[in-house]
Design an enzyme around this catalytic site. Structure first.
Site, PDB file in Angstrom:
ATOM      1  N   HIS A  86     -36.703  25.561 -17.237  1.00 29.13           N
ATOM      2  CA  HIS A  86     -37.068  26.900 -17.715  1.00 29.13           C
ATOM      3  C   HIS A  86     -36.844  27.004 -19.213  1.00 29.13           C
ATOM      4  O   HIS A  86     -36.274  26.109 -19.837  1.00 29.13           O
ATOM      5  CB  HIS A  86     -36.215  27.968 -17.005  1.00 29.13           C
ATOM      6  CG  HIS A  86     -34.746  27.877 -17.313  1.00 29.13           C
ATOM      7  ND1 HIS A  86     -33.866  27.178 -16.518  1.00 29.13           N
ATOM      8  CD2 HIS A  86     -34.007  28.378 -18.336  1.00 29.13           C
ATOM      9  CE1 HIS A  86     -32.654  27.254 -17.045  1.00 29.13           C
ATOM     10  NE2 HIS A  86     -32.703  27.983 -18.155  1.00 29.13           N
ATOM     11  N   HIS A 132     -35.497  30.946 -12.229  1.00 23.59           N
ATOM     12  CA  HIS A 132     -36.306  31.421 -13.358  1.00 23.59           C
ATOM     13  C   HIS A 132     -37.143  30.288 -13.954  1.00 23.59           C
ATOM     14  O   HIS A 132     -36.727  29.138 -14.032  1.00 23.59           O
ATOM     15  CB  HIS A 132     -35.472  32.083 -14.449  1.00 23.59           C
ATOM     16  CG  HIS A 132     -34.311  31.295 -14.981  1.00 23.59           C
ATOM     17  ND1 HIS A 132     -33.664  30.323 -14.277  1.00 23.59           N
ATOM     18  CD2 HIS A 132     -33.682  31.356 -16.170  1.00 23.59           C
ATOM     19  CE1 HIS A 132     -32.678  29.833 -15.009  1.00 23.59           C
ATOM     20  NE2 HIS A 132     -32.676  30.427 -16.160  1.00 23.59           N
ATOM     21  N   HIS A 146     -33.279  28.568 -25.842  1.00 18.99           N
ATOM     22  CA  HIS A 146     -33.098  27.211 -25.309  1.00 18.99           C
ATOM     23  C   HIS A 146     -34.176  26.870 -24.295  1.00 18.99           C
ATOM     24  O   HIS A 146     -34.845  27.738 -23.750  1.00 18.99           O
ATOM     25  CB  HIS A 146     -31.717  27.040 -24.665  1.00 18.99           C
ATOM     26  CG  HIS A 146     -31.517  27.832 -23.398  1.00 18.99           C
ATOM     27  ND1 HIS A 146     -30.946  29.086 -23.384  1.00 18.99           N
ATOM     28  CD2 HIS A 146     -31.803  27.555 -22.100  1.00 18.99           C
ATOM     29  CE1 HIS A 146     -30.884  29.529 -22.137  1.00 18.99           C
ATOM     30  NE2 HIS A 146     -31.411  28.623 -21.330  1.00 18.99           N
ATOM     31  N   HIS A 178     -22.923  29.696 -14.687  1.00 20.63           N
ATOM     32  CA  HIS A 178     -23.437  31.034 -14.960  1.00 20.63           C
ATOM     33  C   HIS A 178     -23.052  31.982 -13.824  1.00 20.63           C
ATOM     34  O   HIS A 178     -23.075  31.587 -12.652  1.00 20.63           O
ATOM     35  CB  HIS A 178     -24.976  31.019 -14.993  1.00 20.63           C
ATOM     36  CG  HIS A 178     -25.574  30.249 -16.115  1.00 20.63           C
ATOM     37  ND1 HIS A 178     -25.340  30.534 -17.428  1.00 20.63           N
ATOM     38  CD2 HIS A 178     -26.441  29.207 -16.111  1.00 20.63           C
ATOM     39  CE1 HIS A 178     -26.037  29.713 -18.192  1.00 20.63           C
ATOM     40  NE2 HIS A 178     -26.696  28.884 -17.416  1.00 20.63           N
ATOM     41  N   TYR A 187     -24.742  23.952 -22.609  1.00 17.83           N
ATOM     42  CA  TYR A 187     -25.653  24.192 -23.733  1.00 17.83           C
ATOM     43  C   TYR A 187     -25.255  23.260 -24.866  1.00 17.83           C
ATOM     44  O   TYR A 187     -24.064  23.121 -25.177  1.00 17.83           O
ATOM     45  CB  TYR A 187     -25.553  25.631 -24.232  1.00 17.83           C
ATOM     46  CG  TYR A 187     -26.066  26.670 -23.257  1.00 17.83           C
ATOM     47  CD1 TYR A 187     -27.428  26.883 -23.100  1.00 17.83           C
ATOM     48  CD2 TYR A 187     -25.179  27.441 -22.512  1.00 17.83           C
ATOM     49  CE1 TYR A 187     -27.894  27.842 -22.222  1.00 17.83           C
ATOM     50  CE2 TYR A 187     -25.642  28.398 -21.631  1.00 17.83           C
ATOM     51  CZ  TYR A 187     -27.000  28.598 -21.493  1.00 17.83           C
ATOM     52  OH  TYR A 187     -27.455  29.551 -20.628  1.00 17.83           O
ATOM     53  N   GLU A 197     -30.330  22.844 -22.615  1.00 13.09           N
ATOM     54  CA  GLU A 197     -29.377  23.113 -21.531  1.00 13.09           C
ATOM     55  C   GLU A 197     -29.614  22.120 -20.404  1.00 13.09           C
ATOM     56  O   GLU A 197     -30.752  21.718 -20.169  1.00 13.09           O
ATOM     57  CB  GLU A 197     -29.592  24.551 -21.003  1.00 13.09           C
ATOM     58  CG  GLU A 197     -28.637  24.943 -19.872  1.00 13.09           C
ATOM     59  CD  GLU A 197     -28.994  26.288 -19.217  1.00 13.09           C
ATOM     60  OE1 GLU A 197     -30.115  26.790 -19.422  1.00 13.09           O
ATOM     61  OE2 GLU A 197     -28.142  26.807 -18.491  1.00 13.09           O
TER      62      GLU A 197
HETATM   63 FE   FE2 Z   1     -31.037  28.586 -19.242  1.00 10.14          FE
END
Ligand code: FE2
Length: 241
Positions: A86, A132, A146, A178, A187, A197
């Site tokens: 993503h 996502h 990112h 997360h 990251y 990432e």
């Molecule tokens: Fe991300």
């Protein structure tokens, strides 16, 4: 970021989304067939990004045969993520940009960070059955925060961190988890200064057709980004390219 491009599932989808761009009065250009890619529709999103939709692309495969493949190819080096997952971009008016991707391009929100009055601050948007394909946060027009590469297991995150440290890569945040998406994360910055990432391990996710968006309140933003953190580092919040 020069542009972000999304591939449609079927050739007819390109015609379908061209009609939607017309319905919503979004100006667009038809880009003729180019290098290893078919016709594309190009337009600007309210976030200030150049977006393309296309269907046809040369099929390159994944280094494995399509008959009786092994679990992974021989000779991989480094982190060797199997695919891109993503991207997260910035928008001066995130609520308008989020609505554009939801209404015109029919992305669905898996998770949304909201102000106390319910206005979206940030959203995690999907088309594929994954948390996502695109996320939008507040920031400058056309900004790139990112791009993320998939890693398969939570264990792989520490191997990835070892490889990054061994190569003296500047890690920005992580390894960690997360709150939003529950995925594992590191990251880090590539030599050009763009943030990348590694992302994976969101095993609690199930993208059923009737999945409802999860809401995060603004006071829990830090845990949403980095579940084990009590505060976020300045560079993660401020640096985008
Ligand atoms: Fe991300």
């Amino acid at each position: 970021m020069v542009r972000m491009a999304f591939r449609t599932v079927d050739p007819e989808d390109l015609d379908y989304y061209e009609k939607r761009l017309q319905t919503y009065s979004v100006p667009y250009d038809v880009i003729p067939e180019g290098y290893r890619r078919g016709r594309a529709l190009r337009f600007q999103s309210p976030s200030g990004h150049t977006v393309e939709l296309y269907y046809a692309m040369d099929y390159t495969g994944n280094l494995l045969p399509t008959v009786n493949p092994a679990p992974w190819p021989d000779g991989l080096t480094g982190i060797a993520p199997p695919r891109l997952d993503h991207t997260l971009v910035t928008a001066p008016d995130p609520a308008t940009a989020i609505r554009f991707f939801q209404e015109v391009l029919e992305f669905r929100a898996s998770e949304v960070l909201v102000q106390p009055d319910g206005t979206p601050i940030a959203a995690w948007l999907w088309q594929r059955p994954a948390p996502h394909d695109l996320a939008i946060v507040p920031g400058g027009a056309g900004g790139f925060h990112h791009a993320a590469f998939m890693i398969d297991t939570p264990e792989a995150i520490f191997r990835a961190a070892d490889i990054l440290a061994r190569h003296h890569v500047r890690i920005d945040l992580g390894p960690g988890r997360h709150g939003i998406t529950r995925g594992t994360t590191i990251y880090f910055f590539d030599p050009s200064g763009n943030r990348l990432e590694t992302f994976g391990g969101y095993s609690a996710y199930q993208m059923d057709p009737d999945t409802q968006a999860i809401t995060w309140t603004a006071d829990r933003m830090t845990q949403g980004v980095s579940y084990y953190a009590t505060e976020l580092n300045e560079s993660f919040l401020k640096v985008y390219t």
